[in-house]
Design a protein around this motif. Structure first.
Motif, PDB file in Angstrom:
ATOM      1  N   LEU A 134       0.864  -1.351  -0.100  1.00 19.15           N
ATOM      2  CA  LEU A 134      -0.099   0.100   0.036  1.00 19.15           C
ATOM      3  C   LEU A 134       0.663   1.528   0.022  1.00 19.15           C
ATOM      4  O   LEU A 134       0.611   2.213  -0.713  1.00 19.15           O
ATOM      5  CB  LEU A 134      -0.821  -0.047   1.301  1.00 19.15           C
ATOM      6  N   ILE A 135       1.962   1.126   0.746  1.00 27.06           N
ATOM      7  CA  ILE A 135       2.633   2.401   0.748  1.00 27.06           C
ATOM      8  C   ILE A 135       3.337   2.901  -0.444  1.00 27.06           C
ATOM      9  O   ILE A 135       3.080   4.111  -1.003  1.00 27.06           O
ATOM     10  CB  ILE A 135       3.861   2.444   1.712  1.00 27.06           C
ATOM     11  N   ASN A 136       3.979   1.826  -1.158  1.00 27.30           N
ATOM     12  CA  ASN A 136       4.312   2.039  -2.499  1.00 27.30           C
ATOM     13  C   ASN A 136       3.372   2.501  -3.701  1.00 27.30           C
ATOM     14  O   ASN A 136       3.811   3.564  -3.971  1.00 27.30           O
ATOM     15  CB  ASN A 136       5.125   0.756  -3.063  1.00 27.30           C
ATOM     16  N   SER A 137       2.119   1.965  -3.575  1.00 30.54           N
ATOM     17  CA  SER A 137       1.196   2.391  -4.483  1.00 30.54           C
ATOM     18  C   SER A 137       0.669   3.716  -3.908  1.00 30.54           C
ATOM     19  O   SER A 137       0.423   4.469  -4.780  1.00 30.54           O
ATOM     20  CB  SER A 137       0.147   1.365  -4.515  1.00 30.54           C
ATOM     21  N   VAL A 172       5.797   9.063 -10.754  1.00 34.12           N
ATOM     22  CA  VAL A 172       7.302   9.301 -10.628  1.00 34.12           C
ATOM     23  C   VAL A 172       7.918   8.197  -9.613  1.00 34.12           C
ATOM     24  O   VAL A 172       8.837   7.616 -10.064  1.00 34.12           O
ATOM     25  CB  VAL A 172       7.856  10.836 -10.015  1.00 34.12           C
ATOM     26  N   TRP A 173       7.398   7.929  -8.558  1.00 28.92           N
ATOM     27  CA  TRP A 173       7.581   6.955  -7.500  1.00 28.92           C
ATOM     28  C   TRP A 173       7.453   5.490  -8.145  1.00 28.92           C
ATOM     29  O   TRP A 173       6.467   5.096  -8.673  1.00 28.92           O
ATOM     30  CB  TRP A 173       6.937   6.881  -6.336  1.00 28.92           C
ATOM     31  N   GLY A 174       8.601   4.868  -8.244  1.00 25.11           N
ATOM     32  CA  GLY A 174       8.398   3.550  -9.065  1.00 25.11           C
ATOM     33  C   GLY A 174       8.483   2.183  -8.230  1.00 25.11           C
ATOM     34  O   GLY A 174       8.153   1.466  -8.879  1.00 25.11           O
TER      35      GLY A 174
END
Lengths: 278, 294
Positions: B132-135, B144-146
């Protein structure tokens, strides 16, 4: 257009709500995942908002936990260890505090300074030799190894001492005229009057014992005496991880305590204030 | 009135004194003694011997110990200022006379009553590469965040553990600050109002100075907690990847418990205690012996 007051309120509520989401979403995520019975669905939903609103809901993860491990036993171990330590701790620490606060004797100041000095020692600084001592006593893998070393606590003695030292002498003098002895004064006068501070000590003791991890990790082996915190290790060795089961376990361990503290929150808030500096 | 009956005094003091001697003072003294020996949990055929300063020499040359210590200091430098200021901010927010202040206060302290081992597991899932944090980070950065595997990347593992530790602990310091705020007499603020002070001036000239002792206490106790860092490390990374989250406590655990080397573990413990002692004495000095016996 908003006036200044409304705008200020709006900003405050916005900040507080954002913080609310940050503090609460991991627990909500834990609950919703634990209620998602299908492991594929959990992995499919894990990165989306749907994780909070699973399309299937059920208690399968919870029944899995009970089937795959003696969860009831772990829960009993935790509750037994925690409650025994708190009860014995209340008696032992309050007796010591009462003795130090109400009597004058040779060596009293030395004992008080020692108790204050002991407050500095974190458990981690004595864990290694304590492991050796309890091993020599043949206590490894038992209840007593998780209870007896944690009964007496210098910080709780200090909190209770501070309370008893301010306790009016007239009360016990009146009791003595009525023919009471010191044990009766302790038990029938001092104890009932110190309920708030006893409650604070019990709360702090509960949190410390309930969350204890390093020590039971070192001194327990099989499931017989393991508390909930360490028994969870079973999950860590498994791949792929069954997140539904893990979350059900964690939820069962966390939610009752959270609900208890929400109910007792005023007491908790005053306890933390007491444990801080005045 | 008899305040010196030896039997009575003995009865009140003995249980706690015996327990403190056996399970605090004795192990504490033993840590020093054992640190000069080659003691093992299960003694070898030649038993335990005095080996002088060998353990301490080993400690000085032990790269993993220094790495752990460096990480503990790193944790202090990052976490203590963030956690302290965030706690103060939260305390000020919930101290506002608003309808739902108490509701928010409740939710801010909930993480502090959870067991670290439990929430560390939940956060491991949140930090998953597809978690969840990555998405969320991908969403707010517009792609931008891969996405990274937080707990398996040397660069991100420790910051991830720091963020989670702040989340879990900040509510406790918030409550301490809240108690401090409520002890400030409201007449101070009223006087400042008459003088026409704005909110920032009131914060700077009344709130902050009045909270000096509370702040000292919070900073020092958070620093001590940072040196005791263990549970979340063991659960989330076990010191990895490549030792990037290794701490002193984890080293003590591995040496004493996993390698059963009580002697060396004790030497590490002594050094660990000296660090805590210095911080605690600093606290007593800064707070001017406020906790002195009445």
């Amino acid at each position: 257009m908003f006036d200044f007051r409304t705008r200020r309120k709006f900003i405050l509520y916005t900040i507080m709500t954002i913080l609310f989401i940050i503090f609460f979403f991991p627990l909500l995520y834990m609950i919703s995942t634990s209620l998602t019975p299908n492991e594929d669905l959990i992995l499919q939903n894990m990165s989306t908002i749907r994780a909070f609103f699973p399309s299937e809901i059920g208690l399968k993860n919870f029944s899995d936990v009970f089937q795959r491990m003696p969860f009831g036993r772990f829960l009993f171990n935790s509750l037994f260890i925690v409650s025994t330590t708190i009860l014995l701790g209340l008696v032992v620490n309050s007796m010591m505090a009462f003795g130090l606060a109400r009597f004058n004797f040779k060596g009293r100041n030395l004992i008080i300074s020692t108790v204050l000095a002991l407050m500095i020692i974190p458990f981690e600084a004595i864990a290694v030799p304590l492991l050796l001592i309890t091993n020599r006593l043949g206590w490894l893998d038992s209840y007593q190894v998780q209870i007896i070393p944690f009964i007496a606590n210098p910080f709780y003695i200090f909190l209770l001492y501070q309370f008893f030292i301010n306790f009016p002498k007239e009360l016990e003098e009146a009791a003595i005229i009525d023919g009471a002895n010191w044990y009766q004064i302790y038990y029938k006068v001092a104890m009932p009057l110190s309920k708030p501070v006893l409650a604070s000590v019990a709360i702090l003791h509960f949190l410390m014992q309930w969350r204890r991890f390093l020590w039971p990790l070192m001194v327990t082996r099989g499931p017989s005496y393991r508390p909930l915190t360490v028994a969870m290790q079973v999950f860590f060795g498994e791949y792929p991880r069954l997140w539904g089961d893990i979350m059900a376990y964690v939820a069962m361990m966390t939610l009752p305590v959270v609900i208890l503290f929400v109910i007792l929150q005023d007491r908790y808030v005053s306890t933390v204030a007491r444990s801080g500096i005045k | 009135m008899n305040r010196s009956n030896k039997t009575v005094i003995g009865t009140f003091l003995t249980p706690a004194v015996v327990l403190l001697m056996a399970f605090m003072i004795l192990p504490f003294v033993m840590a020093f003694v054992l640190s000069f020996t080659n003691s093992r949990l299960i003694p070898g055929p030649r038993g335990t011997q005095y080996i002088g300063l060998t353990n301490y020499q080993k400690l000085v040359e032990d790269n993993m110990f220094w790495r752990g210590l460096k990480h503990n200091f790193y944790f202090v430098i990052i976490v203590v200022p963030i956690q302290t200021s965030l706690a103060l901010l939260l305390a000020i927010l919930v101290n506002q006379k608003l309808k739902f202040s108490k509701f928010f206060r409740t939710f801010y302290f909930i993480p502090t009553v959870t067991a670290m081992v439990a929430v560390a597991v939940v956060w491991s899932f949140l930090y998953h590469p597809n978690g969840l944090i990555n998405s969320f980070l991908t969403f707010i950065t517009g792609g931008v965040w891969g996405g990274v595997d937080f707990l398996n990347t040397t660069r991100w593992a420790f910051p991830a553990i720091m963020a989670m530790s702040i989340w879990q602990g900040v509510g406790f310091q918030m409550l301490i600050f809240l108690a401090g705020l409520q002890d400030i007499p409201s007449s101070y603020y009223e006087a400042a109002d008459i003088d026409g002070a704005n909110s920032w001036e009131k914060f700077k000239y009344i709130t902050l100075p009045q909270l000096k002792n509370t702040t000292t206490f919070v900073v020092i106790s958070t620093t001590i907690l940072a040196f005791r860092l263990f549970t979340q490390i063991l659960v989330m990374t076990n010191g990895g990847p490549q030792g990037s989250t290794y701490t002193v406590m984890l080293h003590i655990y591995k040496m004493a418990y996993q390698r059963l080397n009580i002697g060396y573990g004790s030497a590490l413990t002594v050094v660990f205690f000296i660090i805590i002692l210095i911080i605690s004495l600093l606290q007593r000095y800064l707070l001017g012996e406020q906790r002195e016996v009445a």
